[in-house]
Design an enzyme around this catalytic site. Structure first.
Site, PDB file in Angstrom:
ATOM      1  N   PRO A 179       0.819  -1.221   0.000  1.00  0.00           N
ATOM      2  CA  PRO A 179       0.000   0.000   0.000  1.00  0.00           C
ATOM      3  C   PRO A 179       0.854   1.274   0.000  1.00  0.00           C
ATOM      4  O   PRO A 179       0.348   2.354  -0.309  1.00  0.00           O
ATOM      5  CB  PRO A 179      -0.823  -0.088   1.300  1.00  0.00           C
ATOM      6  CG  PRO A 179      -0.621  -1.464   1.834  1.00  0.00           C
ATOM      7  CD  PRO A 179       0.605  -2.035   1.205  1.00  0.00           C
ATOM      8  N   GLU A 185       0.222  -6.997   8.774  1.00  0.00           N
ATOM      9  CA  GLU A 185       0.229  -5.534   8.845  1.00  0.00           C
ATOM     10  C   GLU A 185       1.274  -4.921   7.929  1.00  0.00           C
ATOM     11  O   GLU A 185       1.264  -3.723   7.684  1.00  0.00           O
ATOM     12  CB  GLU A 185       0.444  -5.069  10.291  1.00  0.00           C
ATOM     13  CG  GLU A 185      -0.835  -5.066  11.115  1.00  0.00           C
ATOM     14  CD  GLU A 185      -1.986  -4.313  10.441  1.00  0.00           C
ATOM     15  OE1 GLU A 185      -1.885  -3.083  10.325  1.00  0.00           O
ATOM     16  OE2 GLU A 185      -2.971  -4.958  10.040  1.00  0.00           O
ATOM     17  N   ARG A 241      -2.116  -8.398 -21.256  1.00  0.00           N
ATOM     18  CA  ARG A 241      -2.849  -7.830 -22.395  1.00  0.00           C
ATOM     19  C   ARG A 241      -1.947  -7.061 -23.352  1.00  0.00           C
ATOM     20  O   ARG A 241      -2.302  -6.839 -24.500  1.00  0.00           O
ATOM     21  CB  ARG A 241      -3.924  -6.870 -21.900  1.00  0.00           C
ATOM     22  CG  ARG A 241      -4.970  -7.504 -21.008  1.00  0.00           C
ATOM     23  CD  ARG A 241      -5.923  -6.443 -20.474  1.00  0.00           C
ATOM     24  NE  ARG A 241      -6.482  -5.644 -21.554  1.00  0.00           N
ATOM     25  CZ  ARG A 241      -7.457  -6.053 -22.354  1.00  0.00           C
ATOM     26  NH1 ARG A 241      -7.992  -7.221 -22.163  1.00  0.00           N
ATOM     27  NH2 ARG A 241      -7.890  -5.286 -23.317  1.00  0.00           N
ATOM     28  N   ASP A 295      -7.321  -0.651 -30.588  1.00  0.00           N
ATOM     29  CA  ASP A 295      -6.861   0.439 -31.443  1.00  0.00           C
ATOM     30  C   ASP A 295      -7.764   1.656 -31.334  1.00  0.00           C
ATOM     31  O   ASP A 295      -7.299   2.772 -31.239  1.00  0.00           O
ATOM     32  CB  ASP A 295      -6.830   0.000 -32.914  1.00  0.00           C
ATOM     33  CG  ASP A 295      -5.637  -0.914 -33.185  1.00  0.00           C
ATOM     34  OD1 ASP A 295      -5.636  -1.567 -34.224  1.00  0.00           O
ATOM     35  OD2 ASP A 295      -4.728  -0.948 -32.333  1.00  0.00           O
TER      36      ASP A 295
HETATM   37  C1  9D3 Z   1      -3.352   0.465   8.786  1.00  0.00           C
HETATM   38  C2  9D3 Z   1      -2.188   0.421   7.877  1.00  0.00           C
HETATM   39  N1  9D3 Z   1      -2.410  -0.440   6.710  1.00  0.00           N
HETATM   40  C3  9D3 Z   1      -1.637   0.129   5.582  1.00  0.00           C
HETATM   41  C4  9D3 Z   1      -2.498   0.885   4.663  1.00  0.00           C
HETATM   42  C5  9D3 Z   1      -1.969  -1.792   7.012  1.00  0.00           C
HETATM   43  C6  9D3 Z   1      -2.019  -2.708   5.873  1.00  0.00           C
HETATM   44  C7  9D3 Z   1      -3.196  -2.926   5.204  1.00  0.00           C
HETATM   45  C8  9D3 Z   1      -3.247  -3.836   4.145  1.00  0.00           C
HETATM   46  C9  9D3 Z   1      -0.893  -3.416   5.481  1.00  0.00           C
HETATM   47  C10 9D3 Z   1      -0.941  -4.326   4.446  1.00  0.00           C
HETATM   48  C11 9D3 Z   1      -2.132  -4.536   3.792  1.00  0.00           C
HETATM   49  C12 9D3 Z   1      -2.212  -5.521   2.704  1.00  0.00           C
HETATM   50  N2  9D3 Z   1      -2.226  -4.853   1.389  1.00  0.00           N
HETATM   51  C13 9D3 Z   1      -1.337  -5.121   0.463  1.00  0.00           C
HETATM   52  O1  9D3 Z   1      -0.472  -5.944   0.663  1.00  0.00           O
HETATM   53  C14 9D3 Z   1      -1.363  -4.373  -0.788  1.00  0.00           C
HETATM   54  C15 9D3 Z   1      -2.232  -3.338  -1.251  1.00  0.00           C
HETATM   55  C16 9D3 Z   1      -3.360  -2.692  -0.652  1.00  0.00           C
HETATM   56  O2  9D3 Z   1      -3.804  -2.971   0.467  1.00  0.00           O
HETATM   57  N3  9D3 Z   1      -3.963  -1.697  -1.373  1.00  0.00           N
HETATM   58  C17 9D3 Z   1      -3.564  -1.334  -2.604  1.00  0.00           C
HETATM   59  N4  9D3 Z   1      -2.530  -1.904  -3.200  1.00  0.00           N
HETATM   60  C18 9D3 Z   1      -1.886  -2.891  -2.523  1.00  0.00           C
HETATM   61  S1  9D3 Z   1      -0.563  -3.720  -3.095  1.00  0.00           S
HETATM   62  C19 9D3 Z   1      -0.426  -4.651  -1.760  1.00  0.00           C
END
Ligand code: 9D3
Length: 258
Positions: A87, A114, A152, A167
């Site tokens: 994230p 987390e 794709r 296209d």
């Molecule tokens: C409260 C803090 N959170 C961070 C935003 C903790 C947290 C939430 C979700 C930590 C890891 C995750 C798991 N998410 C992913 O691994 C992840 C993800 C996502 O949650 N949203 C958008 N893209 C991605 S890419 C990997």
């Protein structure tokens, strides 16, 4: 192109890899997706991949050792770009997909819990990617989304019909100043009390083109105004077909009259 996915849920990918364009690309050997179970790189009986965060706090953190071990093992075959789905990464867009589609090999690391020990992001991965501003339970759906969008773009991955369709809106949403797609209709021309817009049945190709362009701008104004600003800027830099502002003015005028 080869993707290696490092995950604690390799079976998560069975469904999506076995359908549609991704499946066909794999069958045609354009795409090779290999799944690596992170737990295969743990030394203990319990196959532990997570531990408590230094500094305290709720939740568990993915340990660095199995992730480093998995990536180092996979890289023995050949060089690969290493991407951590997280994230905290910059947003994955169509231009990211285009850039990745040029590579021979990509390793995708899926986080869970987390978070992932920061040494993976800083000292192992070449880049981090997020797929949007929402909270997932882990990196697996994000990895699948990346594989799908990149596949794709692999030469030969789309059938004739699909590539022809692409296209016609190659200047669509690609993170480079496009607009949203126009509305599509098919038969029946009348469904319950819902009629297909008259212009599409008229056979006036020029009118159809203008209507589609206008509706695409209208949908973009409604749902993605931030795209529109960039689109109009890029349009004003090329005098060719500078009707975007005119069409928008018409839309605004029509809405005022309703
Ligand atoms: C409260 C803090 N959170 C961070 C935003 C903790 C947290 C939430 C979700 C930590 C890891 C995750 C798991 N998410 C992913 O691994 C992840 C993800 C996502 O949650 N949203 C958008 N893209 C991605 S890419 C990997």
């Amino acid at each position: 192109m080869r993707f290696d996915v490092i995950t604690i849920f390799p079976e998560y990918f069975s469904g999506p890899l076995d359908h549609g364009i991704v499946r066909r690309a794999r069958e045609a050997k354009l795409l090779d997706v290999r799944l690596t179970d992170l737990r295969d790189f743990t030394p203990d009986r319990h196959r532990t991949v997570d531990d408590r965060p230094f500094g305290g706090g709720a939740g568990m953190v993915l340990k660095p050792e199995p992730v480093f071990a998995a990536v180092e093992k996979l890289r023995e075959d050949s060089a690969a770009r290493v991407i951590l789905l997280s994230p905290q990464g910059p947003l994955f867009t169509q231009s990211t997909a285009s850039r990745l589609a040029e590579l021979d090999r990509v390793i995708l690391i899926c986080g869970r819990y987390e978070g992932v020990d920061e040494r993976v992001a800083v000292n192992l991965a070449d880049e981090e990617l997020s797929v949007g501003d929402f909270v997932l339970s882990g990196g697996e759906p994000a990895a699948m989304l990346v594989i799908d969008a990149v596949t794709r773009l692999l030469p030969g991955a789309l059938g004739n019909e699909e590539s022809a369709a692409q296209d016609s809106f190659s200047d669509g949403v690609d993170g480079a100043g496009g607009v949203l797609d126009y509305p599509h209709y098919t038969r029946p021309a009348q469904f319950r009390d819902l009629a297909v817009p008259e212009v599409l049945l008229s056979g006036h190709h020029e009118q159809v083109r203008r209507w589609r362009r206008k509706m695409a701008l209208g949908k973009t104004l409604q749902h993605r105004p931030e795209l529109l600003a960039r689109f109009l800027e890029s349009e004003s830099r090329q005098p060719e077909g500078a009707t975007g502002r005119e069409l928008l003015a018409e839309l605004v005028e029509e809405r005022r009259n309703q």
